[in-house]
Write an enzyme that holds these catalytic residues in place. Structure first.
Site, short mmCIF file in Angstrom:
data_model
loop_
_atom_site.label_atom_id
_atom_site.label_comp_id
_atom_site.label_asym_id
_atom_site.label_seq_id
_atom_site.Cartn_x
_atom_site.Cartn_y
_atom_site.Cartn_z
N VAL A 127 1.15 -1.34 0.34
CA VAL A 127 0.13 -0.43 -0.30
C VAL A 127 0.62 1.15 -0.13
CG1 VAL A 127 -0.95 0.74 1.66
CG2 VAL A 127 -1.98 -1.17 0.94
N THR A 139 -5.56 -0.43 7.46
CA THR A 139 -6.91 -0.89 8.12
C THR A 139 -7.01 -0.96 9.58
OG1 THR A 139 -7.27 -1.45 6.18
CG2 THR A 139 -8.30 -2.52 7.92
N GLU A 151 -7.71 2.55 2.29
CA GLU A 151 -7.25 2.31 1.11
C GLU A 151 -8.04 1.06 0.36
OE1 GLU A 151 -4.84 4.00 -1.63
OE2 GLU A 151 -6.20 1.93 -2.13
N PHE A 152 -8.56 0.97 -0.90
CA PHE A 152 -9.07 -0.35 -1.50
C PHE A 152 -8.29 -0.98 -2.70
CE2 PHE A 152 -12.26 2.70 0.29
CZ PHE A 152 -12.84 2.47 1.34
N LYS A 187 -6.68 -3.19 -5.62
CA LYS A 187 -6.73 -4.73 -4.63
C LYS A 187 -5.19 -4.63 -5.98
CE LYS A 187 -9.15 -5.39 -8.42
NZ LYS A 187 -9.82 -4.13 -8.33
N ILE A 227 -18.54 -13.18 -7.49
CA ILE A 227 -19.81 -15.01 -6.81
C ILE A 227 -19.22 -15.97 -8.14
CG2 ILE A 227 -21.28 -13.44 -6.49
CD1 ILE A 227 -23.02 -13.87 -9.29
N CYS A 260 -5.89 -9.33 3.40
CA CYS A 260 -6.68 -8.30 3.76
C CYS A 260 -7.73 -8.99 4.02
CB CYS A 260 -7.63 -7.64 2.91
SG CYS A 260 -5.95 -6.24 2.38
N ARG A 320 0.61 -14.45 1.07
CA ARG A 320 -0.58 -14.68 2.62
C ARG A 320 -2.17 -15.22 2.43
NH1 ARG A 320 1.21 -8.79 3.81
NH2 ARG A 320 1.18 -7.89 1.96
N1 LIG Z 1 -2.34 -5.36 0.60
C1 LIG Z 1 -3.64 -4.76 0.05
O1 LIG Z 1 -3.43 -5.55 -0.92
C2 LIG Z 1 -3.65 -3.91 1.03
C3 LIG Z 1 -5.25 -3.80 0.48
C4 LIG Z 1 -5.98 -2.42 1.16
C5 LIG Z 1 -5.30 -2.01 2.03
N2 LIG Z 1 -4.24 -2.48 3.47
C6 LIG Z 1 -3.58 -2.26 4.45
O2 LIG Z 1 -3.28 -1.00 4.39
C7 LIG Z 1 -1.54 -2.33 5.37
C8 LIG Z 1 -0.40 -1.65 4.53
O3 LIG Z 1 -0.62 -3.26 4.29
P1 LIG Z 1 0.75 -3.94 3.11
O4 LIG Z 1 0.16 -4.58 2.10
O5 LIG Z 1 0.89 -2.64 2.61
O6 LIG Z 1 2.26 -4.28 4.24
P2 LIG Z 1 2.75 -4.78 4.01
O7 LIG Z 1 3.27 -5.61 4.97
O8 LIG Z 1 3.33 -5.10 2.87
O9 LIG Z 1 3.85 -3.53 4.53
C9 LIG Z 1 4.30 -3.13 5.58
C10 LIG Z 1 5.58 -2.10 5.57
O10 LIG Z 1 5.06 -1.41 6.83
C11 LIG Z 1 6.39 -1.21 7.71
N3 LIG Z 1 6.84 -0.80 9.03
C12 LIG Z 1 6.16 -2.22 10.12
N4 LIG Z 1 6.41 -1.22 10.91
C13 LIG Z 1 6.83 0.07 10.89
C14 LIG Z 1 7.49 1.44 11.38
N5 LIG Z 1 7.34 1.10 12.95
N6 LIG Z 1 7.77 2.43 10.75
C15 LIG Z 1 8.24 2.09 9.20
N7 LIG Z 1 8.07 0.90 8.16
C16 LIG Z 1 6.98 -0.28 9.03
C17 LIG Z 1 7.21 -2.93 7.13
O11 LIG Z 1 7.93 -3.22 6.85
C18 LIG Z 1 6.12 -2.77 6.08
O12 LIG Z 1 7.42 -2.20 4.59
C19 LIG Z 1 -2.43 -2.26 6.32
O13 LIG Z 1 -3.38 -2.85 7.51
C20 LIG Z 1 -3.46 -3.43 5.29
O14 LIG Z 1 -4.24 -3.91 6.03
C21 LIG Z 1 -3.70 -3.82 2.65
#
Ligand SMILES: NC(=O)c1ccc[n+]([C@@H]2O[C@H](COP(=O)([O-])OP(=O)(O)OC[C@H]3O[C@@H](n4cnc5c(N)ncnc54)[C@H](O)[C@@H]3O)[C@@H](O)[C@H]2O)c1
Length: 441
Positions: A11, A121, A154-155, A157, A256, A266, A334
């Site tokens: 994200v 999220t 964030e939405f 995909k 569906i 997520c 994941r």
């Molecule tokens: N992946 C998706 O498709 C998606 C879509 C919408 C929302 N989200 C939400 O967005 C958020 C992030 O998801 P993601 O998939 O990008 O996660 P991710 O694990 O790919 O990335 C998270 C990053 O945050 C870093 N991080 C952790 N703690 C930190 C800190 N204290 N300081 C600086 N950096 C730090 C990690 O090293 C990692 O690089 C989550 O809450 C997720 O639920 C994800």
């Protein structure tokens, strides 16, 4: 605008890069120094279509920077996004310790008025906690700097993240002040050229919107999987039922498709977190709990079909796997159904030969690390050599029109178990294959 994005994963990296693409000056921060070092060398740590080109271009244009130092990044920023991971805690709730650690660091290092935007999220009420954490740090420093906390779920995909971010369906923003609302509207204006997509609301409703959206999509998937399982029992074809109900505009065709259950970073964690949020607030979320129960069982439906065909003990048998990622277009594994199916087959004594276009490293190093009896091969046809059956688990395009003659020649027995979403099915029975699908006897 000068923007900082903290957390450079799927994200954070995509959001930061897309903001830079629109001409903003963006610094992406991460705690992981190896990741930042790689990004500074032009190496993108995740696979996301179109991302690499866009990162390289914006670094070259001096619109995009990477650092591990929050204070340095915040020096000229008006807006800071928190996009760190919020993984599932031991009790099923979303673990917000990364978010609060970042809030603390922001309070300690901010130097001018700041809009702090929560893009991770997070459970309803987290913005209040972020606010209190920053205020505590400012008070300790005797600082009277002003700040707003905004929720902006964030939405996007995975697999289509750049396209989703550049052309979003909607931009949901939870705000408390007109100042923050106007700044956020300004920032997102370039993403709303065709129509106004900006939906401003109160902060708690915005936090809840993200969970409600994911729970709704997961519900559609589990609903259809349950219908597919009933179809099998009664001799109906779930794919025909899907077409029959999807044509009703109130239902629609999206989400569906019967398949091997939802995975990814997520839906599983957000569905679980929502039931937890409800429980903590004195409500039992029966429907959403059932969505998860159905999904957990669904991940093993293909393994059960294999057992029905080959018996409880799979010792001496080899299964070729096409697809490990939780969906096509990503290396993310994941909660991928492949993890559950492969572990179940191995537990029953089977040998596995696996191929995925992008996720093999993730499988080897993390999600199937330590699982015995798996060989990874570099071509989809190498999977078939001496395998007793082929098992399809991800809807990659390259699996859509394979060479069936080649498959027949390579496989020991012409048996296919197809766990992909039903729109990807093969018409192979006439070609002499035994073909097992979800939602069809
Ligand atoms: N992946 C998706 O498709 C998606 C879509 C919408 C929302 N989200 C939400 O967005 C958020 C992030 O998801 P993601 O998939 O990008 O996660 P991710 O694990 O790919 O990335 C998270 C990053 O945050 C870093 N991080 C952790 N703690 C930190 C800190 N204290 N300081 C600086 N950096 C730090 C990690 O090293 C990692 O690089 C989550 O809450 C997720 O639920 C994800």
């Amino acid at each position: 605008m000068n923007i900082t994005v903290i957390g450079s994963g799927y994200v954070g990296l995509v959001s930061g890069t897309c903001f830079a693409e629109m001409g903003n000056h963006v610094t992406c921060v991460d705690i992981d120094s190896v990741k930042i070092e790689k990004l500074n060398q032009g190496i993108i740590p995740i696979f996301e279509p179109g991302l690499e080109t866009m990162v390289i271009k914006n670094v070259k244009n001096k619109n995009l920077f990477f650092t591990t130092k929050i204070g340095e990044a915040l020096q000229n920023s008006e807006i800071v996004f928190i996009a760190v991971g919020t993984p599932m805690g031991d009790d099923g709730s979303a673990d917000i310790q990364n978010v609060l650690a970042v809030a603390k660091a922001i309070g300690q290092t901010m130097q001018q008025r700041l809009i702090v935007v929560d893009k991770s999220t997070v459970p309803v009420g987290t913005a209040d906690k972020v606010k209190a954490t920053i205020q505590k740090e400012l008070d300790a420093l005797n600082s009277d700097l002003q700040f707003d906390v905004v929720s902006n779920p964030e939405f996007l995909k995975e697999g289509a993240a750049i396209a989703d971010f550049m052309k979003p369906d909607r931009i949901v923003v939870g705000v408390e002040s007109d100042y923050a609302k106007d700044k956020m509207r300004q920032l997102y204006h370039p993403f709303c050229m065709s129509r106004d997509k900006f939906i401003a609301m109160d902060v708690r409703s915005s936090e809840m919107t993200k969970y409600a959206a994911n729970a709704m999509l997961a519900t559609k998937i589990s609903f259809m999987n349950e219908i597919a399982n009933i179809c099998e029992k009664v001799g109906a074809d779930a794919n025909q039922v899907r077409i029959g109900i999807g044509s009703d505009q109130r239902i629609g065709y999206n989400f569906i498709y019967p398949g091997a259950g939802y995975g990814g970073s997520c839906f599983p964690k957000d569905v679980k977190a929502l039931t937890k949020i409800a429980k903590e607030n004195g409500y039992t979320a029966q429907l959403i709990t059932a969505v998860e129960v159905v999904n957990d069982a669904q991940k093993l439906v293909i393994a059960q079909k294999i057992v029905s065909r080959f018996g409880e003990n799979l010792t001496g048998l080899t299964f070729g796997i096409w697809g490990l990622a939780f969906k096509p277009g990503t290396d993310d594994m994941r909660e991928a159904p492949a993890i559950y199916v492969i572990k179940e087959l191995v537990r029953r004594g089977a040998m596995i030969k696996a191929y995925d276009p992008k996720a093999m490293l993730e499988a080897k190093e993390h999600y199937l690390n330590g699982v015995q009896n798996i060989t990874y091969v570099t071509s989809m046809y190498d999977v078939l050599k001496d395998s007793d059956a082929l098992v399809l688990l991800t809807e990659w395009k390259e699996f859509r029109s394979p060479d069936f003659e080649e498959m027949k020649m390579q496989l020991k027995t012409s048996v296919i178990f197809d766990g992909r979403n039903q729109y990807n099915t093969f018409d192979v029975e006439a070609k002499g294959f035994e073909y097992y699908q979800i939602g069809k006897k």
